[in-house]
Design a protein around this motif. Sequence first.
Motif, PDB file in Angstrom:
ATOM      1  N   VAL A  50       0.861  -1.187   0.000  1.00 27.23           N
ATOM      2  CA  VAL A  50       0.000   0.000   0.000  1.00 27.23           C
ATOM      3  C   VAL A  50       0.891   1.227   0.000  1.00 27.23           C
ATOM      4  N   SER A  77     -12.677  -0.644  -0.475  1.00 28.87           N
ATOM      5  CA  SER A  77     -11.323  -0.525   0.075  1.00 28.87           C
ATOM      6  C   SER A  77     -10.778  -1.884   0.498  1.00 28.87           C
ATOM      7  N   VAL A  90      -7.470  -4.663  -1.324  1.00 31.18           N
ATOM      8  CA  VAL A  90      -6.341  -5.297  -0.636  1.00 31.18           C
ATOM      9  C   VAL A  90      -6.433  -6.817  -0.742  1.00 31.18           C
ATOM     10  N   VAL A 132      -7.921   0.561   4.538  1.00 30.41           N
ATOM     11  CA  VAL A 132      -6.912  -0.201   3.796  1.00 30.41           C
ATOM     12  C   VAL A 132      -5.787  -0.661   4.719  1.00 30.41           C
TER      13      VAL A 132
END
Length: 222
Positions: A83, A145, A149, A172
């Motif tokens: 991220v 969100s 991931v 996230v």
Amino acid sequence: MMETNIVAEPTKVESGEPRPQRGPGRGRRSRPEPEPIIDAQSGQELTEKVVFINRSAKVVKGGRRFNFSALVVVGDKSGRVGVGLGKAGEVADAIRKGGEMARSQMVSVSLREGTLPHEVYSQYCGAKVLLRPASPGTGIIAGKSVRAVLELAGVKDVLTKSLGSKNAANVVKASLDALLSLRLREDIYLGRGLEIKKAAAPKAAETASSPTTVSPDAAPTA
């Protein structure tokens, strides 16, 4: 006396033939496809997804000055995900910076057969995320969100619930912390110095029982 000149309008003749292009640049421009990004560690192709773009304004003497921040998730769909949050004066630059940051911060997560090895709960600031393993064919039941991931990490079947703040950055990061806290049974046994005992296969029941002999002198029972 005023004289009026009447001019007949030319008639348009329609033909079935298509009109030729007026110039070489009139057609649609074909955008070049982006080159695939290969992970140097795993050697697999990386997928990049933009989760959220935020715009902020600063009031100066001449007017307002805008800045953009882009939240980007990068993963190889095989257990590695990262991220990044990039900031710049243009959206494209912010996305590029976020992607570079995410690729440099990729981590490995523990998965089992396309789902999670166990249930996990994680909290980051005001965001709270609950992840539960699911049976094959369930899919990713999650919001935007959390889905970004999990999907780029390689999860295929999972049940999720966001219980706190809906801030994209915090959600996230809470999802990433939840994936990092996953542990396989093999890793737990190895850390404790134990061996995994394989369950023995159940023995088949004896179908043919030993025949019983009855003596002729035995009296029948009532």
